[in-house]
Design an enzyme around this catalytic site. Structure first.
Site, mmCIF file in Angstrom:
data_model
loop_
_atom_site.group_PDB
_atom_site.id
_atom_site.type_symbol
_atom_site.label_atom_id
_atom_site.label_comp_id
_atom_site.label_asym_id
_atom_site.label_seq_id
_atom_site.Cartn_x
_atom_site.Cartn_y
_atom_site.Cartn_z
ATOM 1 N N ASP A 199 0.827 -1.395 0.566
ATOM 2 C CA ASP A 199 0.448 0.257 0.161
ATOM 3 C C ASP A 199 0.891 1.232 0.007
ATOM 4 O O ASP A 199 0.302 2.449 0.064
ATOM 5 C CB ASP A 199 -0.922 0.096 1.090
ATOM 6 C CG ASP A 199 -1.937 -1.125 1.458
ATOM 7 O OD1 ASP A 199 -2.309 -1.915 0.161
ATOM 8 O OD2 ASP A 199 -1.842 -1.981 1.803
ATOM 9 N N LYS A 239 1.671 1.739 -5.376
ATOM 10 C CA LYS A 239 1.964 1.822 -6.552
ATOM 11 C C LYS A 239 1.760 1.124 -7.305
ATOM 12 O O LYS A 239 2.330 1.920 -8.989
ATOM 13 C CB LYS A 239 2.842 -0.013 -6.284
ATOM 14 C CG LYS A 239 4.027 -0.562 -5.130
ATOM 15 C CD LYS A 239 3.897 -1.915 -5.100
ATOM 16 C CE LYS A 239 3.175 -2.744 -4.166
ATOM 17 N NZ LYS A 239 2.808 -2.657 -2.618
ATOM 18 N N GLN A 249 2.206 -6.259 -2.983
ATOM 19 C CA GLN A 249 2.274 -6.675 -2.025
ATOM 20 C C GLN A 249 3.814 -6.125 -1.879
ATOM 21 O O GLN A 249 4.244 -4.530 -2.578
ATOM 22 C CB GLN A 249 2.709 -8.487 -1.802
ATOM 23 C CG GLN A 249 1.387 -8.045 -1.223
ATOM 24 C CD GLN A 249 0.644 -8.934 -3.019
ATOM 25 O OE1 GLN A 249 1.587 -9.515 -2.865
ATOM 26 N NE2 GLN A 249 -0.218 -9.066 -2.785
ATOM 27 N N GLY A 274 -4.147 -5.033 -4.086
ATOM 28 C CA GLY A 274 -5.694 -3.853 -4.624
ATOM 29 C C GLY A 274 -4.305 -2.530 -5.153
ATOM 30 O O GLY A 274 -4.170 -1.868 -4.408
ATOM 31 N N HIS A 275 -4.108 -2.622 -6.287
ATOM 32 C CA HIS A 275 -3.198 -1.157 -6.749
ATOM 33 C C HIS A 275 -5.148 0.053 -7.688
ATOM 34 O O HIS A 275 -5.794 -0.297 -8.487
ATOM 35 C CB HIS A 275 -2.722 -1.512 -7.967
ATOM 36 C CG HIS A 275 -1.567 -2.764 -7.260
ATOM 37 N ND1 HIS A 275 -0.370 -3.290 -8.615
ATOM 38 C CD2 HIS A 275 -1.071 -2.616 -6.412
ATOM 39 C CE1 HIS A 275 0.237 -3.887 -8.089
ATOM 40 N NE2 HIS A 275 0.191 -3.313 -6.719
HETATM 41 P P1 IMP Z 1 -2.454 -13.246 1.781
HETATM 42 O O1 IMP Z 1 -1.445 -12.744 1.016
HETATM 43 O O2 IMP Z 1 -3.767 -12.839 1.938
HETATM 44 O O3 IMP Z 1 -1.968 -14.514 1.867
HETATM 45 O O4 IMP Z 1 -2.250 -12.253 2.872
HETATM 46 C C1 IMP Z 1 -0.383 -12.134 4.285
HETATM 47 C C2 IMP Z 1 -0.004 -11.034 4.640
HETATM 48 O O5 IMP Z 1 -0.231 -10.636 3.767
HETATM 49 C C3 IMP Z 1 -1.709 -10.724 5.222
HETATM 50 O O6 IMP Z 1 -1.342 -9.827 6.556
HETATM 51 C C4 IMP Z 1 -2.111 -8.644 4.369
HETATM 52 O O7 IMP Z 1 -2.593 -8.554 5.034
HETATM 53 C C5 IMP Z 1 -0.737 -8.600 3.707
HETATM 54 N N1 IMP Z 1 -1.120 -8.639 2.151
HETATM 55 C C6 IMP Z 1 -1.405 -9.263 1.249
HETATM 56 N N2 IMP Z 1 -1.379 -8.510 -0.015
HETATM 57 C C7 IMP Z 1 -1.580 -7.378 0.340
HETATM 58 C C8 IMP Z 1 -1.671 -6.426 -0.163
HETATM 59 O O8 IMP Z 1 -1.812 -5.733 -1.493
HETATM 60 N N3 IMP Z 1 -1.113 -4.840 0.364
HETATM 61 C C9 IMP Z 1 -0.914 -5.415 1.877
HETATM 62 N N4 IMP Z 1 -0.721 -6.179 2.506
HETATM 63 C C10 IMP Z 1 -1.069 -7.066 2.367
#
Ligand code: IMP
Length: 425
Positions: A12, A15, A222, A39-40
């Site tokens: 977040d 990007k 991420q 989520g972009h």
């Molecule tokens: P997962 O990727 O759904 O397995 O989540 C693992 C961790 O990564 C969690 O703490 C999510 O909140 C975090 N996370 C996954 N995708 C994003 C992203 O796009 N932005 C911020 N945090 C993310």
């Protein structure tokens, strides 16, 4: 010019916005890891677009967009998103490609993700997005995953049946609802035809593009501190969002990469569980959340907010080899009397960590060491030239740069496309 773009903190960082304008100079935009957990958000004019799986390059007509082999792709999320993109008026035919080698996130991966998260005791919860990312990558490295190319095979639906049976055993053990194999078969049957036109040997496509002198943008989702190897394990995602992942997730050699751009928010946020040394649980944290609109683009969850952490950013600079920084959201700090930068973590025995420790238990014994700088107390979002920023804002940015290394390439002072100041990139 082939560019890798990565997030330097816990995601977040903004990007989407940076990718959007870098896309103007790219011919091909590639996603190389993650899935619809991302989520972009991209703001164009007065319209706000949120993309999860489809590369942000799709908002630029004529650009090729690739879902690389390193991505885990939920076909239902993808179909929904493609429909949405078309409803926004963007044509996809001939310019959207999904790797045959990418793995699919199936309904049972989502169910297992949610059941595993529910079964984790307090303190061990990861706070996943519930999009099935972990179980899909587990299936991939466990060598029982389903690749996109599998949908083209005649036994695809038999494999669906067999996988549902296996998944049901895991779901039962977790005390969760099981899935009906025939229902799954019915669900996946129409998807085969819908996805078929986009399935490509993207390795070949990428290399032909490079040989033709096309310029490629590798779009990381991420971020560094969520990397399964370099992040705050186990409170991470299951892929490699760092620069190395751009190669393994797309089939392109490191030799083809010309530069790495890191996106760095000028304060810190985190969504989900896990350590966050500079987290603020006070009015300052609230101010950051309110001014920064810090609510998750994928889950809507309020993000945890805190001061800028130079230990994290320096670590990200090294791991990714960041050439240029795209610093974002300077304007969010506009109303503070003073702003703080964390320069180290002081352990209870006085030792100061200058680099991010591998053992998270260490962090429980640490306090952030802060440097306090005067704020600038005026709006910066109208500023269009770096030189026109208030002196204290420039001093803050320059101090950050001094602490973390790399060069300043882009500075963003607001959500709109026009609020992006290009400095050295
Ligand atoms: P997962 O990727 O759904 O397995 O989540 C693992 C961790 O990564 C969690 O703490 C999510 O909140 C975090 N996370 C996954 N995708 C994003 C992203 O796009 N932005 C911020 N945090 C993310």
């Amino acid at each position: 010019m082939n560019t890798v773009l990565v997030g330097a903190q816990w995601g977040d960082e903004g990007k989407g916005k940076v990718i959007d304008f870098l896309t103007e100079e790219a011919d091909v935009v590639v996603r190389f890891q993650g899935g619809s957990n991302a989520g972009h958000t991209v703001v164009v004019g007065d319209k706000k677009y949120v993309l999860h799986l489809v590369p942000s390059g799709v908002l630029h007509e004529g650009k090729h967009c690739v879902i690389g082999n390193g991505v885990v792709m939920d076909p239902f999320d993808l179909m929904k998103e493609l429909e949405q993109v078309e409803s926004w008026g963007f044509e996809l035919k001939g310019r959207f490609h999904i790797s045959e080698r990418a793995h699919m996130v199936m309904q049972w991966h989502r169910a297992i993700d949610r059941a595993e998260e529910a079964a984790r005791p307090a303190g061990r919860k990861i706070g996943t997005t519930g999009r099935g990312i972990g179980p899909a990558y587990a299936a991939k490295v466990g060598r029982y995953g389903m690749r996109v190319g599998d949908i083209l095979k005649p036994n695809f639906l038999d494999v669906v049946r067999a996988q549902v049976e296996d998944a049901n055993r895991a779901l039962e053990a977790l005390g969760a609802h099981t899935l009906d194999a025939e229902e799954m078969v019915k669900l996946y049957t129409p998807m085969v035809a819908a996805l078929m036109p986009y399935v490509t040997d993207t390795i070949q496509f990428m290399h032909e593009s490079l040989e033709a002198g096309k310029s490629v943008l590798f779009e990381g989702a991420q971020a560094t501190m969520l990397d399964v190897d370099f992040g705050t394990y186990p409170f991470v995602t299951s892929s490699n969002p760092t620069a190395g992942g751009a190669c393994t997730g797309s089939g392109v050699s490191p030799r083809a990469i010309d530069r790495v751009i890191g996106v760095l928010k000028l304060y810190t946020t985190r969504v989900g569980e896990g350590p966050f040394p500079t987290e603020l649980k006070d009015a300052d944290g609230e101010t950051l959340r309110r001014r920064g609109g810090e609510f998750g683009a994928t889950t809507g969850r309020p993000r945890r907010c805190g001061w800028f952490d130079a230990v994290v950013a320096r670590y990200a600079q090294r791991v990714n080899g960041v050439d240029f920084w795209a610093m974002t959201k300077l304007d969010v700090l506009d109303e503070f009397e003073t702003v703080k930068i964390c320069t180290g973590y002081r352990r209870d025995d006085g030792f100061v960590y200058q680099t991010f420790p591998a053992d998270l238990a260490v962090l429980d014994r640490c306090e952030p060491v802060y440097e306090e700088l005067p704020g600038w107390k005026c709006e910066t979002s109208h500023v269009t030239r770096y030189e026109d920023l208030p002196e204290n804002a420039r001093k803050y940015v320059e101090r950050v740069l001094e602490l973390v290394g790399g060069k300043l390439g882009v500075l963003s002072v607001g959500p709109a496309r026009e609020t992006t100041l290009r400095i050295g990139v």
